[in-house]
Design a protein around this motif. Structure first.
Motif, PDB file in Angstrom:
ATOM      1  N   ALA A 104       0.831  -1.206   0.000  1.00  0.00           N
ATOM      2  CA  ALA A 104       0.000   0.000   0.000  1.00  0.00           C
ATOM      3  C   ALA A 104       0.866   1.256   0.000  1.00  0.00           C
ATOM      4  CB  ALA A 104      -0.935  -0.013   1.203  1.00  0.00           C
ATOM      5  N   HIS A 105       1.920   1.265   0.808  1.00  0.00           N
ATOM      6  CA  HIS A 105       2.840   2.407   0.819  1.00  0.00           C
ATOM      7  C   HIS A 105       3.452   2.622  -0.566  1.00  0.00           C
ATOM      8  CE1 HIS A 105       2.885   3.723   4.958  1.00  0.00           C
ATOM      9  NE2 HIS A 105       3.089   2.489   5.410  1.00  0.00           N
ATOM     10  N   ALA A 106       3.879   1.521  -1.203  1.00  0.00           N
ATOM     11  CA  ALA A 106       4.514   1.621  -2.518  1.00  0.00           C
ATOM     12  C   ALA A 106       3.526   2.090  -3.580  1.00  0.00           C
ATOM     13  CB  ALA A 106       5.115   0.266  -2.905  1.00  0.00           C
ATOM     14  N   ILE A 107       2.300   1.610  -3.515  1.00  0.00           N
ATOM     15  CA  ILE A 107       1.260   2.015  -4.456  1.00  0.00           C
ATOM     16  C   ILE A 107       0.994   3.513  -4.344  1.00  0.00           C
ATOM     17  CG2 ILE A 107      -1.225   1.874  -4.915  1.00  0.00           C
ATOM     18  CD1 ILE A 107       0.052  -0.602  -5.945  1.00  0.00           C
ATOM     19  N   LEU A 108       0.837   3.983  -3.109  1.00  0.00           N
ATOM     20  CA  LEU A 108       0.520   5.394  -2.894  1.00  0.00           C
ATOM     21  C   LEU A 108       1.696   6.288  -3.266  1.00  0.00           C
ATOM     22  CD1 LEU A 108      -1.487   5.199   0.460  1.00  0.00           C
ATOM     23  CD2 LEU A 108      -2.342   5.210  -1.894  1.00  0.00           C
ATOM     24  N   ALA A 109       2.918   5.834  -2.966  1.00  0.00           N
ATOM     25  CA  ALA A 109       4.097   6.616  -3.330  1.00  0.00           C
ATOM     26  C   ALA A 109       4.240   6.730  -4.850  1.00  0.00           C
ATOM     27  CB  ALA A 109       5.358   5.980  -2.734  1.00  0.00           C
ATOM     28  N   ALA A 110       3.836   5.670  -5.566  1.00  0.00           N
ATOM     29  CA  ALA A 110       3.918   5.674  -7.026  1.00  0.00           C
ATOM     30  C   ALA A 110       2.751   6.425  -7.663  1.00  0.00           C
ATOM     31  CB  ALA A 110       3.942   4.238  -7.542  1.00  0.00           C
ATOM     32  N   LYS A 111       1.765   6.817  -6.854  1.00  0.00           N
ATOM     33  CA  LYS A 111       0.576   7.528  -7.327  1.00  0.00           C
ATOM     34  C   LYS A 111      -0.134   6.744  -8.429  1.00  0.00           C
ATOM     35  CE  LYS A 111       2.287  12.036  -5.923  1.00  0.00           C
ATOM     36  NZ  LYS A 111       2.547  13.437  -6.270  1.00  0.00           N
ATOM     37  N   VAL A 112      -0.268   5.450  -8.194  1.00  0.00           N
ATOM     38  CA  VAL A 112      -0.999   4.592  -9.122  1.00  0.00           C
ATOM     39  C   VAL A 112      -2.462   5.049  -9.159  1.00  0.00           C
ATOM     40  CG1 VAL A 112      -1.749   2.222  -9.583  1.00  0.00           C
ATOM     41  CG2 VAL A 112       0.548   2.655  -8.666  1.00  0.00           C
ATOM     42  N   PRO A 113      -3.041   5.236 -10.338  1.00  0.00           N
ATOM     43  CA  PRO A 113      -4.423   5.747 -10.400  1.00  0.00           C
ATOM     44  C   PRO A 113      -5.461   4.857  -9.726  1.00  0.00           C
ATOM     45  CG  PRO A 113      -3.335   6.063 -12.509  1.00  0.00           C
ATOM     46  CD  PRO A 113      -2.407   5.215 -11.684  1.00  0.00           C
ATOM     47  N   ARG A 114      -5.338   3.515  -9.884  1.00  0.00           N
ATOM     48  CA  ARG A 114      -6.368   2.607  -9.360  1.00  0.00           C
ATOM     49  C   ARG A 114      -5.706   1.392  -8.714  1.00  0.00           C
ATOM     50  NH1 ARG A 114      -8.101   4.850 -13.866  1.00  0.00           N
ATOM     51  NH2 ARG A 114      -6.804   3.440 -15.077  1.00  0.00           N
ATOM     52  N   TYR A 115      -6.283   0.958  -7.590  1.00  0.00           N
ATOM     53  CA  TYR A 115      -5.703  -0.165  -6.843  1.00  0.00           C
ATOM     54  C   TYR A 115      -6.800  -1.039  -6.261  1.00  0.00           C
ATOM     55  CZ  TYR A 115      -2.806  -2.631  -3.349  1.00  0.00           C
ATOM     56  OH  TYR A 115      -2.158  -3.585  -2.587  1.00  0.00           O
ATOM     57  N   ILE A 116      -6.685  -2.349  -6.497  1.00  0.00           N
ATOM     58  CA  ILE A 116      -7.501  -3.342  -5.810  1.00  0.00           C
ATOM     59  C   ILE A 116      -6.557  -4.118  -4.900  1.00  0.00           C
ATOM     60  CG2 ILE A 116      -8.960  -5.389  -6.031  1.00  0.00           C
ATOM     61  CD1 ILE A 116      -9.892  -4.402  -8.718  1.00  0.00           C
ATOM     62  N   PRO A 117      -6.595  -3.860  -3.601  1.00  0.00           N
ATOM     63  CA  PRO A 117      -5.671  -4.535  -2.679  1.00  0.00           C
ATOM     64  C   PRO A 117      -6.115  -5.959  -2.397  1.00  0.00           C
ATOM     65  CG  PRO A 117      -7.162  -3.149  -1.436  1.00  0.00           C
ATOM     66  CD  PRO A 117      -7.493  -2.923  -2.887  1.00  0.00           C
ATOM     67  N   TRP A 118      -5.218  -6.730  -1.797  1.00  0.00           N
ATOM     68  CA  TRP A 118      -5.603  -8.060  -1.345  1.00  0.00           C
ATOM     69  C   TRP A 118      -6.505  -7.899  -0.116  1.00  0.00           C
ATOM     70  CZ3 TRP A 118      -5.599 -13.130  -2.563  1.00  0.00           C
ATOM     71  CH2 TRP A 118      -5.949 -14.018  -1.548  1.00  0.00           C
ATOM     72  N   GLN A 119      -7.797  -7.846  -0.386  1.00  0.00           N
ATOM     73  CA  GLN A 119      -8.796  -7.821   0.683  1.00  0.00           C
ATOM     74  C   GLN A 119      -9.902  -8.803   0.312  1.00  0.00           C
ATOM     75  OE1 GLN A 119      -9.286  -5.181   3.423  1.00  0.00           O
ATOM     76  NE2 GLN A 119      -7.149  -4.615   3.218  1.00  0.00           N
ATOM     77  N   PHE A 120      -9.541  -9.790  -0.490  1.00  0.00           N
ATOM     78  CA  PHE A 120     -10.499 -10.797  -0.958  1.00  0.00           C
ATOM     79  C   PHE A 120     -10.820 -11.749   0.192  1.00  0.00           C
ATOM     80  CE2 PHE A 120      -8.028  -9.475  -4.677  1.00  0.00           C
ATOM     81  CZ  PHE A 120      -9.022  -9.147  -5.575  1.00  0.00           C
ATOM     82  N   GLY A 121     -11.630 -11.278   1.111  1.00  0.00           N
ATOM     83  CA  GLY A 121     -11.915 -12.081   2.297  1.00  0.00           C
ATOM     84  C   GLY A 121     -13.110 -11.544   3.036  1.00  0.00           C
ATOM     85  N   VAL A 122     -12.976 -11.425   4.351  1.00  0.00           N
ATOM     86  CA  VAL A 122     -14.103 -11.078   5.218  1.00  0.00           C
ATOM     87  C   VAL A 122     -14.253  -9.566   5.355  1.00  0.00           C
ATOM     88  CG1 VAL A 122     -13.932 -13.249   6.460  1.00  0.00           C
ATOM     89  CG2 VAL A 122     -12.606 -11.290   7.251  1.00  0.00           C
TER      90      VAL A 122
END
Length: 300
Positions: A104-122
């Motif tokens: 998440a830190h790396a994604i935000l630092a790279a200013k990626v426009p769209r992100y689906i994190p690993w939250q495939f769960g509860v």
């Protein structure tokens, strides 16, 4: 047309491969490139596998980029991530503690426009911090990070438990050898489950389908193949036992590092691990997944 053009998938295991295939075979998949981040040692074997005529990805161009989510620095991962407009993390807890926060830190630092994190769960928000499964606190950290910024749009896809987990002997719920089920918590405790291939199909539909315009609304959506109680599951089998939360907690005290006991407590408590099937994103949009009964008929 969607503004999703350059997708990076993190990991090509059980879920990542299904997401790859569903995206590559979606009717709206055109003028889009897919890249998979893999450990350097894994790249050659994966490329060879996908080149085989029997591979579902044989006729689709899937590129790879080397990287190690667990061992590469946040800065080096960020350098890779900034080349993509959409990133989907399909690497779960097996990547090690702290990996989801680092991503998440790396994604935000790279200013990626769209992100689906690993939250495939509860539903980690409902479960809250300090539950028996301490890995879940990291998932809440990731949610806090995403909610505290406005540069990267994000989407959480809550799937419940992978449906296959119900039938894994190590999980201790269904014993196929004896045709028995052990209820976690009580017979009335409910659990939501989804098959990985359905998660892949629904993820592709969320990104590329007719309803995609509202997908990345900085929100959590809920999908499901089935929601059932352990009593419902027992109807499909013969022998029945109950593993109470108290029993699971007692075992956890004796063996505090036992990850399965932690899951038994969480799923036995039944909070945040199930939702109404009729109100899920996929059911509201007519994208059905395998029920437990269908899964058993097809795979078991």
């Amino acid at each position: 047309m969607s503004d999703v053009k350059n997708i990076l998938i993190l990991g090509a295991g059980e879920l990542g491969t299904q997401v790859l295939y569903a995206l590559a075979t979606h009717p709206q998949f055109k003028d889009i490139t897919i890249t998979v981040l893999l450990r350097p040692s894994s790249i050659s074997s994966k490329v060879q596998d996908w080149a085989l005529p029997a591979s579902p990805l044989h006729n689709h161009s899937v590129s790879t980029v080397p990287g190690d989510l667990a061992h590469d620095s946040q800065e080096s991962l960020s350098q890779i991530f900034r080349n993509y407009d959409t990133i989907i993390s399909c690497t779960g807890f097996a990547a090690g503690r702290g990996t989801q926060r680092k991503l998440a830190h790396a994604i935000l630092a790279a200013k990626v426009p769209r992100y689906i994190p690993w939250q495939f769960g509860v539903d980690y928000d409902i479960i809250g911090r300090g539950c028996a499964q301490d890995l879940f606190d990291e998932q809440l950290d990731v949610r806090d990070m995403l909610r505290s910024q406005s540069t990267t749009q994000w989407l959480i896809i809550s799937t419940g438990m992978f449906i296959s987990f119900l039938f894994e002997s190590w999980f201790g719920v269904v014993d196929l050898k004896d045709n028995a089920v052990c209820a976690l918590g009580s017979w009335d405790t409910a659990v939501t489950v989804t098959a990985p291939e359905d998660i892949g199909k629904i993820t592709a539909e969320v990104l590329l389908g007719a309803k995609r315009k509202n997908a990345f609304g900085n929100q959590a959506i809920f999908i499901a193949g089935d929601t059932l109680t352990y009593a419902d599951l027992a109807l499909l089998l013969e022998k029945r036992t109950v593993r109470t939360v108290q029993a699971a907690r007692s075992d956890l005290v004796k063996d505090p590092d036992n990850e399965i006991f932690k899951y038994h407590v969480v799923f036995g408590e039944g909070r945040g691990v199930s939702w109404d099937l009729s109100k899920t994103w996929n059911h509201e949009n007519g994208v059905l997944g395998l029920s437990v009964e269908q899964y058993m008929s097809q795979y078991l």
